[in-house]
Design an enzyme around this catalytic site. Sequence first.
Site, PDB file in Angstrom:
ATOM      1  N   LYS A 226     -30.255  36.683  30.107  1.00  0.00           N
ATOM      2  CA  LYS A 226     -29.552  35.888  29.605  1.00  0.00           C
ATOM      3  C   LYS A 226     -30.117  34.537  29.599  1.00  0.00           C
ATOM      4  CE  LYS A 226     -25.062  38.367  28.728  1.00  0.00           C
ATOM      5  NZ  LYS A 226     -23.843  38.544  28.896  1.00  0.00           N
ATOM      6  N   ARG A 260     -24.324  45.542  33.534  1.00  0.00           N
ATOM      7  CA  ARG A 260     -24.901  45.951  32.385  1.00  0.00           C
ATOM      8  C   ARG A 260     -26.242  45.533  32.085  1.00  0.00           C
ATOM      9  NH1 ARG A 260     -25.043  43.471  27.523  1.00  0.00           N
ATOM     10  NH2 ARG A 260     -24.817  44.606  25.554  1.00  0.00           N
TER      11      ARG A 260
END
Length: 280
Positions: A226, A260
């Site tokens: 991210k 995840r």
Amino acid sequence: MQLHAGAHRLDLSRPLIMGILNTTPDSFSDGGACYQGEHLSLDMALTRARQMLADGAGIIDVGGESTRPGAAPVSAQQELDRVIPVVERLVRELNAIVSVDTSSPEVMKEAASAGAALINDVRALRRDGALAAASATGLPVCLMHMQGEPQTMQLQPEYDDPLTAVREFLQERVSACIAAGIERTKLLLDPGFGFGKTMQHNLILLRRLPEIAALGYPLLIGLSRKSMLKTLLGREVNERLPGSLALALLAVQQGAAIIRVHDVAATADVLAVLAAANNA
Ligand code: 7PJ
């Protein structure tokens, strides 16, 4: 602790890895050679999923909508066309435990019919018809917090207190799910790292994750590659593995039940080291 997920039982007494399988056309681009037709990309999706399962993924998360900051919306039909054939083949050919990353009621229903085991909705069933659709499938649901919408969520995220905002939002969505007939034991929660959050918001939520776990639902956490790793380390997306592994380790230590990730094999090594150290 077990989660009933379609035809499967997920053991949540140890951290589980959820491998990310994007079916957006740009996901299988390789330098200049991009989208190569639907059949080839379907085979590539299967190959990638097979590798993730071999590497230690317990769940494959199939998504057909890009929710990256600034991404354009897709129609339900486009999402169905991308996602359903992949879900069908993952279930039929690999007997995989498949989660479907969608906010669309149509996709939830079709994916469930195709054998998906879990619904993962970054909008926490706030779309019209999503609560009823998810409830009708009988599948477990991950409810994620997002401030705003993907197009604009990273422009200027602001909170009085991110932890309180996330907790209150998730509690309200839990209530909405229960009112719609979804059992408490079918719910997972996710603070939604990077979804309408600055790096500082993300770091506070990570540090205070146990206070979200205290709501009493298993946590699903997505931090892999991210953009906070761009802000924190200056790394481009293909240079974010070490940072992602550090975040995955921290998330599990802070109480995450499912993480995840894109890089399943490397994450599995980290979790194996953690488990060995914890059991020594
Ligand atoms: C997440 C997700 C996440 C859950 C995406 C990306 C963006 N679902 N789908 N949690 N992120 N539950 O992978 O960077 O953090 S798409």
